[in-house]
Design an enzyme around this catalytic site. Structure first.
Site, PDB file in Angstrom:
ATOM      1  N   CYS A  48      68.645 -35.497  18.007  1.00 42.34           N
ATOM      2  CA  CYS A  48      69.153 -34.293  18.683  1.00 42.34           C
ATOM      3  C   CYS A  48      69.311 -34.536  20.170  1.00 42.34           C
ATOM      4  O   CYS A  48      70.119 -33.891  20.824  1.00 42.34           O
ATOM      5  CB  CYS A  48      68.209 -33.133  18.430  1.00 42.34           C
ATOM      6  SG  CYS A  48      66.514 -33.502  18.873  1.00 42.34           S
ATOM      7  N   GLU A 107      66.007 -24.750  17.634  1.00 42.88           N
ATOM      8  CA  GLU A 107      66.431 -26.018  18.236  1.00 42.88           C
ATOM      9  C   GLU A 107      67.673 -26.448  17.476  1.00 42.88           C
ATOM     10  O   GLU A 107      67.592 -26.773  16.292  1.00 42.88           O
ATOM     11  CB  GLU A 107      65.339 -27.084  18.059  1.00 42.88           C
ATOM     12  CG  GLU A 107      63.998 -26.740  18.681  1.00 42.88           C
ATOM     13  CD  GLU A 107      64.049 -26.713  20.190  1.00 42.88           C
ATOM     14  OE1 GLU A 107      65.005 -27.271  20.753  1.00 42.88           O
ATOM     15  OE2 GLU A 107      63.154 -26.105  20.791  1.00 42.88           O
TER      16      GLU A 107
HETATM   17  P1  NAP Z   1      70.843 -27.969   8.627  1.00 41.77           P
HETATM   18  O1  NAP Z   1      71.802 -28.272   7.557  1.00 41.77           O
HETATM   19  O2  NAP Z   1      71.051 -26.760   9.449  1.00 41.77           O
HETATM   20  O3  NAP Z   1      69.416 -27.934   7.905  1.00 41.77           O
HETATM   21  C1  NAP Z   1      68.224 -27.764   8.632  1.00 41.77           C
HETATM   22  C2  NAP Z   1      67.163 -27.149   7.763  1.00 41.77           C
HETATM   23  O4  NAP Z   1      67.553 -25.822   7.405  1.00 41.77           O
HETATM   24  C3  NAP Z   1      66.917 -27.882   6.453  1.00 41.77           C
HETATM   25  O5  NAP Z   1      65.520 -27.869   6.191  1.00 41.77           O
HETATM   26  C4  NAP Z   1      67.651 -27.024   5.435  1.00 41.77           C
HETATM   27  O6  NAP Z   1      67.120 -27.105   4.132  1.00 41.77           O
HETATM   28  C5  NAP Z   1      67.408 -25.644   6.007  1.00 41.77           C
HETATM   29  N1  NAP Z   1      68.360 -24.630   5.580  1.00 41.77           N
HETATM   30  C6  NAP Z   1      69.684 -24.761   5.373  1.00 41.77           C
HETATM   31  N2  NAP Z   1      70.207 -23.569   5.011  1.00 41.77           N
HETATM   32  C7  NAP Z   1      69.177 -22.683   4.991  1.00 41.77           C
HETATM   33  C8  NAP Z   1      69.070 -21.294   4.671  1.00 41.77           C
HETATM   34  N3  NAP Z   1      70.125 -20.572   4.346  1.00 41.77           N
HETATM   35  N4  NAP Z   1      67.847 -20.723   4.728  1.00 41.77           N
HETATM   36  C9  NAP Z   1      66.747 -21.432   5.082  1.00 41.77           C
HETATM   37  N5  NAP Z   1      66.801 -22.742   5.384  1.00 41.77           N
HETATM   38  C10 NAP Z   1      67.996 -23.361   5.338  1.00 41.77           C
HETATM   39  O7  NAP Z   1      70.720 -29.140   9.679  1.00 41.77           O
HETATM   40  P2  NAP Z   1      70.521 -30.713   9.407  1.00 41.77           P
HETATM   41  O8  NAP Z   1      71.808 -31.235   8.893  1.00 41.77           O
HETATM   42  O9  NAP Z   1      69.266 -30.978   8.659  1.00 41.77           O
HETATM   43  O10 NAP Z   1      70.251 -31.222  10.884  1.00 41.77           O
HETATM   44  C11 NAP Z   1      71.266 -31.689  11.738  1.00 41.77           C
HETATM   45  C12 NAP Z   1      71.432 -30.793  12.921  1.00 41.77           C
HETATM   46  O11 NAP Z   1      70.167 -30.480  13.486  1.00 41.77           O
HETATM   47  C13 NAP Z   1      72.214 -31.433  14.029  1.00 41.77           C
HETATM   48  O12 NAP Z   1      73.237 -30.572  14.406  1.00 41.77           O
HETATM   49  C14 NAP Z   1      71.239 -31.599  15.164  1.00 41.77           C
HETATM   50  O13 NAP Z   1      71.769 -31.411  16.437  1.00 41.77           O
HETATM   51  C15 NAP Z   1      70.230 -30.575  14.893  1.00 41.77           C
HETATM   52  N6  NAP Z   1      68.933 -31.010  15.377  1.00 41.77           N
HETATM   53  C16 NAP Z   1      68.408 -30.424  16.480  1.00 41.77           C
HETATM   54  C17 NAP Z   1      67.170 -30.816  16.957  1.00 41.77           C
HETATM   55  C18 NAP Z   1      66.545 -30.175  18.139  1.00 41.77           C
HETATM   56  O14 NAP Z   1      65.368 -30.414  18.375  1.00 41.77           O
HETATM   57  N7  NAP Z   1      67.241 -29.389  18.913  1.00 41.77           N
HETATM   58  C19 NAP Z   1      66.465 -31.807  16.287  1.00 41.77           C
HETATM   59  C20 NAP Z   1      67.031 -32.401  15.180  1.00 41.77           C
HETATM   60  C21 NAP Z   1      68.269 -31.985  14.730  1.00 41.77           C
HETATM   61  P3  NAP Z   1      67.776 -28.004   2.979  1.00 41.77           P
HETATM   62  O15 NAP Z   1      67.765 -29.393   3.469  1.00 41.77           O
HETATM   63  O16 NAP Z   1      66.863 -27.775   1.830  1.00 41.77           O
HETATM   64  O17 NAP Z   1      69.153 -27.465   2.792  1.00 41.77           O
END
Ligand code: NAP
Length: 519
Positions: free
Chosen positions: A295, A256
């Site tokens: 999102c 997602e």
């Molecule tokens: P993110 O930076 O991609 O982080 C998401 C998750 O991934 C966090 O738990 C993060 O952990 C983890 N992560 C990061 N790098 C990783 C790696 N190399 N290996 C394993 N895990 C890793 O995203 P975000 O800033 O939290 O969220 C914002 C984005 O999410 C927005 O673009 C939004 O559109 C999207 N979103 C989508 C939905 C949906 O349902 N489609 C819902 C909510 C949000 P750490 O925090 O520990 O780095």
């Protein structure tokens, strides 16, 4: 200051080494820290597979449903405390916090009800059987059984409660143990939820583990019966999908990710009508709720040229009066962004939009927040930009500004053109269409459906009952094609299929019937 721990291998464990600070985004005060250094990730997964998996598979759907109901109930008991943490760590207003936490409580209870309805069975038959031979002696069925591995859930920062609950509810009901990892910066709510579950002893040993801090080598140990469900940015999604272990062992992955959700106003909707009021309320809510960090939030608003002046006036009236500030102040209607990284990201996103669009509301987001010391916090004002020629404004369709920001895109009023503009977003979670004209909708819906995971049809008749397109319902699927990640969650039984193997059975019809009987 709180030191958040992980719950793995049946106990609480403090991580060693580097930590991520948890910061109150209204005051910049450090309120906690978490880290996962030194935690044996492979052992955590193995424990879940060996202990949680068999314990869950031993239970019927009704019994797993009872667990989810119990989780929902104990969470409800901790609701006020969780709301306070969401305000402190997430910058949520009370109403934003309730949206996340009540969403978690409701989703758990909905899947609890589904378990109850599925009753005393441990496997599901998929669809109708089919005669394969000359007679029914040779017959075929499809069965769904829980995968034998562990479901790893990696969640985004914006919905720490709902994110944990919606993924866990589906996996646990399907019969798979879960290792849940919240985003580090806003992990406080999820950590407290996990404490509540553990203290209440509502789950079998190993059924739900919790990793607080960086994922480290967690994904390196995934195996072919495991599942990875990720919510977050498309950039991270790409890294996780292409991980060596994930690719080599064909791990089932659900993503997602980003989405430039559209709201489309049809030309039949007159200012002041019920449908018009719904449209204005939905767009305004989506810009400000959770400070636009949803999102499903509306990012692009397709408006017929004939309605541009009225829409501009209505949104401007709503949004310029929104009180931005520290959500501990009762009068505040919109809090800060969740982190400083988010603030930087949103500001640079607005600047990028500003190069191709006109300012309509809120300029580039400058604001003097209420109840906040000078220079503190991660605040931005609600912003609406205007693209008179939306095809010439690529950033509007390509770059998700994850904050209180939307852009009006002017179009002719033709359903085909609206669908074309929606399609420039390259796949969305949800598009909302506001119209009471059936012929217009007959053209719009088939054209927009393949581009989105969900279509919300805003009309006069449903206006009084609708929570808006931003609310994800457990009964309906959540996910979308293309940029949105290509995933699918929830949707009642549909969401469970990620955690189940579909197997074709061939044999004598009466034998198959005897094997597939509940009990
Ligand atoms: P993110 O930076 O991609 O982080 C998401 C998750 O991934 C966090 O738990 C993060 O952990 C983890 N992560 C990061 N790098 C990783 C790696 N190399 N290996 C394993 N895990 C890793 O995203 P975000 O800033 O939290 O969220 C914002 C984005 O999410 C927005 O673009 C939004 O559109 C999207 N979103 C989508 C939905 C949906 O349902 N489609 C819902 C909510 C949000 P750490 O925090 O520990 O780095």
């Amino acid at each position: 200051m709180k030191r958040l721990e992980s719950y793995v291998c049946g106990g609480w464990v403090a991580g060693q080494g580097p930590v991520t600070a948890l910061i109150n985004p209204s005051t910049d005060e450090v309120i906690g820290e978490c880290g996962s250094g030194g935690i044996d990730m492979a052992a955590a997964l193995a424990y879940a597979r060996a202990r949680g998996g068999p314990a869950l598979r031993e239970l019927t759907f009704a019994q797993r449903g009872q667990i989810l109901r119990a989780m929902s109930k104990v969470l409800h008991g901790g609701r006020e405390e969780l709301i306070a943490l969401a305000i402190e760590n997430g910058g949520n207003t009370r109403s934003d916090a309730k949206f996340d936490i009540d969403g978690a409580i409701f989703t758990l209870s909905s899947y609890g009800e589904l378990g109850h309805a599925l009753g005393d069975r441990k496997l599901l038959v998929d669809g109708e059987g089919v005669q394969l031979g000359r007679t029914a002696r040779f017959y075929g069925e499809h069965v769904l059984t829980p995968r034998r591995g562990v479901a790893v859930h990696v969640n985004a920062f914006n919905f720490p409660a709902w994110g944990l609950a919606e993924k866990a509810a589906t996996a646990l009901l399907a019969g798979m143990p879960v290792v849940s990892k919240p985003a580090s910066a806003t992990a406080m709510v999820a950590w407290r939820m996990m404490q509540i579950f553990v203290d209440a002893k509502v789950l079998p040993d190993g059924a739900l583990s919790f990793l607080c801090g960086s994922a480290g080598k967690l994904l390196d140990s995934l195996a072919g019966q495991d599942v990875l469900a990720f919510t977050g940015s498309s950039v991270t999604a790409r890294t996780l999908r292409s991980g060596e272990g994930v690719v080599a062992r064909s791990v089932h992955v659900n993503v997602e990710a980003d989405s430039l959700n559209a709201a489309v106003l049809a030309p039949d909707v007159a200012p002041g009508s019920e449908t018009w009021n719904l449209f204005v309320a939905d767009v305004s809510r989506d810009i400000t709720q959770k400070t636009g960090q949803k999102c499903t939030a509306i990012r692009r608003v397709m408006v017929p040229e004939s309605r541009l002046a009225d829409v501009s006036e209505a949104l401007s009236a709503r949004l310029t009066s929104v009180v931005v500030g520290n959500p501990t102040e009762e009068s505040v209607q919109m809090g800060p962004l969740a982190t400083r990284a988010q603030l930087d990201d949103v500001k640079s996103g607005i600047a990028r939009l500003a190069r191709e669009t006109e300012a309509l509301v809120g300029g580039e987001g400058e604001v003097k927040p209420r109840g906040v010391a000078e220079g503190k916090g991660c605040f931005v004002a609600p912003v609406v930009r205007l693209a008179r020629d939306p095809r010439a404004a690529a950033s509007v369709h390509e770059h998700e500004v994850f904050g209180p920001v939307a852009t009006i895109c002017v179009y002719s009023g033709a359903a085909e053109e609206a669908a074309e503009l929606v399609g420039l977003g390259d796949g969305g979670l949800v598009a909302s269409i506001y119209s009471d004209e059936r012929d217009w909708l007959r053209a719009a819906v088939p054209a927009m459906a393949p581009l989105n995971g969900r279509l919300y049809l805003g009309s006069e008749k449903m206006a009084s009952q609708s929570p808006g397109p931003g609310t994800v319902m457990p009964q309906l699927v959540h996910g979308g094609p293309g940029r949105a990640g290509g995933g699918e969650e929830l949707g009642g039984l549909r969401g469970m299929s990620l955690y189940q193997q579909r197997t074709a059975l061939q044999g004598d019809k009466s034998l198959l019937a005897a094997i597939l009987e509940p009990g």
